[in-house]
Design a protein around this motif. Structure first.
Motif, PDB file in Angstrom:
ATOM      1  N   PHE A 145       0.833  -1.209   0.000  1.00 44.52           N
ATOM      2  CA  PHE A 145       0.000   0.000   0.000  1.00 44.52           C
ATOM      3  C   PHE A 145       0.866   1.258   0.000  1.00 44.52           C
ATOM      4  N   PHE A 146       1.881   1.294   0.859  1.00 41.84           N
ATOM      5  CA  PHE A 146       2.748   2.472   0.928  1.00 41.84           C
ATOM      6  C   PHE A 146       3.571   2.644  -0.353  1.00 41.84           C
ATOM      7  N   LEU A 147       3.956   1.548  -0.971  1.00 40.86           N
ATOM      8  CA  LEU A 147       4.647   1.658  -2.254  1.00 40.86           C
ATOM      9  C   LEU A 147       3.736   2.264  -3.309  1.00 40.86           C
ATOM     10  N   GLY A 148       2.438   1.935  -3.265  1.00 34.26           N
ATOM     11  CA  GLY A 148       1.486   2.553  -4.187  1.00 34.26           C
ATOM     12  C   GLY A 148       1.343   4.040  -3.945  1.00 34.26           C
ATOM     13  N   VAL A 149       1.335   4.449  -2.666  1.00 29.54           N
ATOM     14  CA  VAL A 149       1.250   5.883  -2.346  1.00 29.54           C
ATOM     15  C   VAL A 149       2.488   6.613  -2.875  1.00 29.54           C
ATOM     16  N   LEU A 150       3.654   6.001  -2.696  1.00 30.77           N
ATOM     17  CA  LEU A 150       4.886   6.623  -3.185  1.00 30.77           C
ATOM     18  C   LEU A 150       4.922   6.661  -4.705  1.00 30.77           C
ATOM     19  N   PHE A 151       4.341   5.648  -5.337  1.00 34.85           N
ATOM     20  CA  PHE A 151       4.310   5.636  -6.798  1.00 34.85           C
ATOM     21  C   PHE A 151       3.482   6.802  -7.340  1.00 34.85           C
ATOM     22  N   ALA A 152       2.460   7.229  -6.586  1.00 36.40           N
ATOM     23  CA  ALA A 152       1.652   8.372  -7.014  1.00 36.40           C
ATOM     24  C   ALA A 152       2.465   9.668  -7.021  1.00 36.40           C
ATOM     25  N   SER A 153       3.529   9.719  -6.212  1.00 40.37           N
ATOM     26  CA  SER A 153       4.383  10.908  -6.176  1.00 40.37           C
ATOM     27  C   SER A 153       5.566  10.817  -7.133  1.00 40.37           C
ATOM     28  N   PHE A 154       5.770   9.655  -7.737  1.00 43.05           N
ATOM     29  CA  PHE A 154       6.934   9.469  -8.595  1.00 43.05           C
ATOM     30  C   PHE A 154       6.934  10.376  -9.837  1.00 43.05           C
ATOM     31  N   PRO A 155       5.776  10.674 -10.463  1.00 48.27           N
ATOM     32  CA  PRO A 155       5.822  11.590 -11.614  1.00 48.27           C
ATOM     33  C   PRO A 155       6.384  12.959 -11.273  1.00 48.27           C
ATOM     34  N   TYR A 156       6.175  13.432 -10.040  1.00 48.85           N
ATOM     35  CA  TYR A 156       6.769  14.700  -9.618  1.00 48.85           C
ATOM     36  C   TYR A 156       8.239  14.517  -9.258  1.00 48.85           C
ATOM     37  N   ASP A 157       8.535  13.448  -8.517  1.00 47.37           N
ATOM     38  CA  ASP A 157       9.910  13.238  -8.054  1.00 47.37           C
ATOM     39  C   ASP A 157      10.867  12.966  -9.212  1.00 47.37           C
ATOM     40  N   TYR A 158      10.363  12.400 -10.291  1.00 42.82           N
ATOM     41  CA  TYR A 158      11.239  12.000 -11.394  1.00 42.82           C
ATOM     42  C   TYR A 158      11.952  13.205 -11.994  1.00 42.82           C
ATOM     43  N   TYR A 159      11.201  14.251 -12.311  1.00 45.50           N
ATOM     44  CA  TYR A 159      11.809  15.433 -12.916  1.00 45.50           C
ATOM     45  C   TYR A 159      12.422  16.367 -11.877  1.00 45.50           C
ATOM     46  N   VAL A 160      11.922  16.316 -10.646  1.00 45.39           N
ATOM     47  CA  VAL A 160      12.481  17.176  -9.611  1.00 45.39           C
ATOM     48  C   VAL A 160      13.850  16.678  -9.167  1.00 45.39           C
ATOM     49  N   LEU A 161      14.028  15.351  -9.132  1.00 49.14           N
ATOM     50  CA  LEU A 161      15.233  14.796  -8.525  1.00 49.14           C
ATOM     51  C   LEU A 161      16.158  14.097  -9.514  1.00 49.14           C
ATOM     52  N   TRP A 162      15.596  13.409 -10.508  1.00 46.59           N
ATOM     53  CA  TRP A 162      16.398  12.482 -11.280  1.00 46.59           C
ATOM     54  C   TRP A 162      16.877  13.025 -12.625  1.00 46.59           C
ATOM     55  N   THR A 163      16.046  13.724 -13.343  1.00 45.48           N
ATOM     56  CA  THR A 163      16.435  14.141 -14.700  1.00 45.48           C
ATOM     57  C   THR A 163      15.820  15.478 -15.036  1.00 45.48           C
ATOM     58  N   ASN A 164      16.396  16.129 -16.032  1.00 47.86           N
ATOM     59  CA  ASN A 164      15.887  17.424 -16.480  1.00 47.86           C
ATOM     60  C   ASN A 164      14.788  17.229 -17.512  1.00 47.86           C
ATOM     61  N   PRO A 165      13.660  17.904 -17.346  1.00 46.00           N
ATOM     62  CA  PRO A 165      12.590  17.794 -18.350  1.00 46.00           C
ATOM     63  C   PRO A 165      12.986  18.535 -19.627  1.00 46.00           C
ATOM     64  N   PRO A 166      12.284  18.303 -20.733  1.00 47.45           N
ATOM     65  CA  PRO A 166      12.585  19.026 -21.978  1.00 47.45           C
ATOM     66  C   PRO A 166      12.414  20.537 -21.808  1.00 47.45           C
TER      67      PRO A 166
END
Length: 225
Positions: free
Chosen positions: A20-41
């Motif tokens: 369940f908690f992994l699902g909650v964190l997955f909902a935040s992954f679209p924001y975390d991906y560009y904020v933390l991991w890579t630069n958006p276009p």
């Protein structure tokens, strides 16, 4: 020895909240991906602007919305946290060596996850809601980190760095939860292999008993002749 009737149910009480908690964190992954991991276009209409700004704004709004949820939501979340902890306590009641190794490590990881949730995520969500990046809110919506504090030592964390810290906390929490799943799967595999080895030993012992009994009966018939 651990109670065999409780172990499968207790494992379910652990795996359910973790997933369940992994699902909650997955909902935040679209924001975390560009904020933390890579630069958006880069936006061609405004190439000078930081392409991450829309994602910082989206993450900030998402966190404010979560923090402003009704009290029932946070209570349900805390009940689910307690359910996972209850499952670990049930499995560690009269533990075997496997329980001490796998479930003990799972409990340590679970408490690390709870600590990250309380110390970083809850505190960060309050900071985002108040807009107090780097300190207390200033006048006219300005923060102390933006105005600067005269005569103070040290540096304050700004808005973008605070949001990155929250994204990093989500990543750490996700790794901790995946580690719990790996430990529980490892325990299941170890118990399965142990059961197979015991079954093979029992079969070998039964075969030896049959050979001895058949050999003894054959020797007795020869003596009678």
């Amino acid at each position: 020895m651990a109670l065999k009737g409780i172990s499968p149910f207790a494992t379910f009480l652990i795996i359910g909240p973790v997933c369940f908690f992994l699902g909650v964190l997955f909902a935040s992954f679209p924001y975390d991906y560009y904020v933390l991991w890579t630069n958006p276009p880069t936006d061609l209409a405004n190439p000078t602007a930081d392409p991450r700004n829309p994602f910082f704004d989206a993450q900030e709004n998402h966190l404010k919305f979560l923090h402003a949820a009704p009290p029932l939501i946070s209570r349900m979340l805390h009940i689910i946290i307690g359910t996972g902890l209850l499952g670990l306590m049930m499995k560690l009641y009269k533990p075997s060596e496997a329980n001490m190794l796998f479930d003990g490590a799972s409990l340590v990881l679970y408490m690390i996850g709870v600590t990250v949730y309380i110390a970083n995520i809850v505190k960060g969500m309050r900071t985002v809601t108040l807009g107090a990046y780097g300190g207390a809110p200033g006048t006219a919506g300005e923060m102390t980190s933006e105005k600067g504090v005269e005569g103070s030592e040290g540096e304050f964390i700004g808005r973008e760095d605070s949001l990155r810290v929250l994204s990093a906390s989500n990543t750490i929490l996700a790794l901790v939860l995946v580690g719990i799943l790996v430990l529980q799967a490892g325990q299941w595999y170890a118990q399965r292999k142990e059961a197979e080895e015991i079954e093979e030993l029992d079969k070998a012992r039964d075969e030896k008993k049959k050979e001895k009994s058949s050999g003894g009966s054959g020797g007795g018939s020869k003596k009678k002749q």
